[in-house]
Design a protein around this motif. Structure first.
Motif, PDB file in Angstrom:
ATOM      1  N   GLY A  43       0.482  -1.407   0.000  1.00  0.00           N
ATOM      2  CA  GLY A  43       0.045   0.324   0.019  1.00  0.00           C
ATOM      3  C   GLY A  43       1.045   1.149   0.071  1.00  0.00           C
ATOM      4  O   GLY A  43       1.988   1.115   0.616  1.00  0.00           O
ATOM      5  N   ARG A  44       0.258   2.590  -0.045  1.00  0.00           N
ATOM      6  CA  ARG A  44       0.653   3.569  -0.394  1.00  0.00           C
ATOM      7  C   ARG A  44       1.538   3.774   1.019  1.00  0.00           C
ATOM      8  O   ARG A  44       0.438   3.949   1.770  1.00  0.00           O
ATOM      9  CB  ARG A  44      -0.270   4.884  -0.487  1.00  0.00           C
ATOM     10  N   GLU A  45       2.738   4.006   1.083  1.00  0.00           N
ATOM     11  CA  GLU A  45       3.430   4.639   2.027  1.00  0.00           C
ATOM     12  C   GLU A  45       3.968   6.073   2.874  1.00  0.00           C
ATOM     13  O   GLU A  45       4.600   6.886   1.824  1.00  0.00           O
ATOM     14  CB  GLU A  45       4.407   4.250   2.405  1.00  0.00           C
ATOM     15  N   PHE A  46       3.265   6.928   3.650  1.00  0.00           N
ATOM     16  CA  PHE A  46       4.421   8.167   4.361  1.00  0.00           C
ATOM     17  C   PHE A  46       5.821   8.549   4.359  1.00  0.00           C
ATOM     18  O   PHE A  46       6.328   7.610   4.796  1.00  0.00           O
ATOM     19  CB  PHE A  46       3.413   8.767   4.985  1.00  0.00           C
ATOM     20  N   VAL A  47       6.665   9.005   3.085  1.00  0.00           N
ATOM     21  CA  VAL A  47       7.328   9.294   3.408  1.00  0.00           C
ATOM     22  C   VAL A  47       8.316  10.853   4.236  1.00  0.00           C
ATOM     23  O   VAL A  47       8.866  10.134   5.125  1.00  0.00           O
ATOM     24  CB  VAL A  47       8.217   8.639   2.212  1.00  0.00           C
ATOM     25  N   ASP A  55       9.572  25.313   7.638  1.00  0.00           N
ATOM     26  CA  ASP A  55       9.778  26.044   8.472  1.00  0.00           C
ATOM     27  C   ASP A  55      10.174  23.947   9.648  1.00  0.00           C
ATOM     28  O   ASP A  55      10.968  24.052   9.908  1.00  0.00           O
ATOM     29  CB  ASP A  55       9.534  26.936   9.297  1.00  0.00           C
ATOM     30  N   ILE A  56       9.030  23.245   8.910  1.00  0.00           N
ATOM     31  CA  ILE A  56       9.182  22.263   9.509  1.00  0.00           C
ATOM     32  C   ILE A  56       8.855  20.959   8.501  1.00  0.00           C
ATOM     33  O   ILE A  56       8.057  20.924   8.191  1.00  0.00           O
ATOM     34  CB  ILE A  56       8.042  22.266  10.472  1.00  0.00           C
ATOM     35  N   THR A  57       9.977  20.298   9.207  1.00  0.00           N
ATOM     36  CA  THR A  57      10.110  18.840   8.167  1.00  0.00           C
ATOM     37  C   THR A  57       9.510  17.376   9.325  1.00  0.00           C
ATOM     38  O   THR A  57       9.564  17.643  10.306  1.00  0.00           O
ATOM     39  CB  THR A  57      11.590  18.317   7.228  1.00  0.00           C
ATOM     40  N   HIS A  58       8.911  16.376   8.633  1.00  0.00           N
ATOM     41  CA  HIS A  58       8.193  15.452   9.139  1.00  0.00           C
ATOM     42  C   HIS A  58       8.834  13.739   8.634  1.00  0.00           C
ATOM     43  O   HIS A  58       8.880  14.064   7.111  1.00  0.00           O
ATOM     44  CB  HIS A  58       7.340  15.267   9.978  1.00  0.00           C
ATOM     45  N   TYR A  59       8.854  13.023   8.869  1.00  0.00           N
ATOM     46  CA  TYR A  59      10.043  11.845   8.165  1.00  0.00           C
ATOM     47  C   TYR A  59       9.357  10.283   8.797  1.00  0.00           C
ATOM     48  O   TYR A  59       9.399  10.172  10.045  1.00  0.00           O
ATOM     49  CB  TYR A  59      11.157  11.651   8.604  1.00  0.00           C
ATOM     50  N   ALA A  60       8.625   9.594   7.792  1.00  0.00           N
ATOM     51  CA  ALA A  60       8.533   8.439   8.170  1.00  0.00           C
ATOM     52  C   ALA A  60       9.774   7.557   8.673  1.00  0.00           C
ATOM     53  O   ALA A  60      10.726   8.343   8.413  1.00  0.00           O
ATOM     54  CB  ALA A  60       8.212   7.332   6.797  1.00  0.00           C
ATOM     55  N   ASP A  61       9.895   6.912   9.486  1.00  0.00           N
ATOM     56  CA  ASP A  61      10.886   6.091  10.682  1.00  0.00           C
ATOM     57  C   ASP A  61      11.502   4.833  10.065  1.00  0.00           C
ATOM     58  O   ASP A  61      13.444   5.660   9.592  1.00  0.00           O
ATOM     59  CB  ASP A  61      10.638   5.297  11.797  1.00  0.00           C
ATOM     60  N   SER A  62      10.846   4.759   8.703  1.00  0.00           N
ATOM     61  CA  SER A  62      11.650   3.955   7.391  1.00  0.00           C
ATOM     62  C   SER A  62      13.043   5.301   6.904  1.00  0.00           C
ATOM     63  O   SER A  62      14.165   4.799   6.487  1.00  0.00           O
ATOM     64  CB  SER A  62      10.726   3.782   6.553  1.00  0.00           C
ATOM     65  N   MET A  63      12.776   6.709   6.721  1.00  0.00           N
ATOM     66  CA  MET A  63      13.530   7.466   6.167  1.00  0.00           C
ATOM     67  C   MET A  63      14.137   8.364   7.042  1.00  0.00           C
ATOM     68  O   MET A  63      15.047   9.224   6.475  1.00  0.00           O
ATOM     69  CB  MET A  63      12.566   7.747   5.100  1.00  0.00           C
TER      70      MET A  63
END
Length: 116
Positions: A43-47, A55-63
Motif C-alpha cells: 500500500g501507499r506509505e508516507f515518506v 520551516d518544519i519537516t517530518h519523516y517516516a521512521d523508515s527514512m
C-alpha cells in the motif's frame, strides 16, 4: 493543476538520489507538501512532509536520518534527497500537495529502483 515528479531511476544500494516535484496551477507557497511511495504489492506509505514555508519537516521512521525533504518556493519545486538507499526503498514515489482549504493534489509518480 500539475505536479510533475522527476529524477527517479535505477541506483545501486548505498548510493544517493534526489527526486523533484515541479508544481504549477496553484499557489505553491500556501501548500504543505508531502512525499509518499508505493512499493510493489504494498500500500501507499508516507515518506516525508514539509510545511508551506519550509520551516518544519517530518519523516517516516523508515527514512529518518537517510532523507531530506526541502522546497524552493521561488521555483515551485519540492525535493527529496535520499541517501544510503536500500533495495526496500524501491517504489514509485508520489508528490502530494495539501492546501489550506482541504485541497489535495497528486502527481503521477516517479519510479525509484534500488538494485545492484
Amino acid at each position: 493543476v500539475q505536479l510533475v515528479e522527476s529524477g527517479g531511476g535505477l541506483v545501486q544500494p548505498g548510493r544517493s538520489l534526489r527526486i523533484s516535484c515541479a508544481a504549477s496551477g496553484f499557489s505553491f507557497d500556501a501548500f504543505g507538501m508531502r512525499w509518499y511511495r508505493r512499493a510493489p504489492g504494498k500500500g501507499r506509505e508516507f515518506v516525508a512532509a514539509i510545511t508551506s514555508v519550509g520551516d518544519i519537516t517530518h519523516y517516516a521512521d523508515s527514512m529518518k536520518g537517510r532523507s531530506t525533504i526541502s522546497r524552493d518556493n521561488a521555483k515551485n519545486t519540492v525535493y527529496l534527497q535520499m541517501n544510503s538507499l536500500k533495495p526496500e526503498d524501491t517504489a514509485v514515489y508520489y508528490c502530494n500537495a495539501q492546501g489550506p482549504f482541504g485541497e489535495d493534489y497528486w502527481g503521477q509518480g516517479t519510479q525509484v529502483t534500488v538494485s545492484s
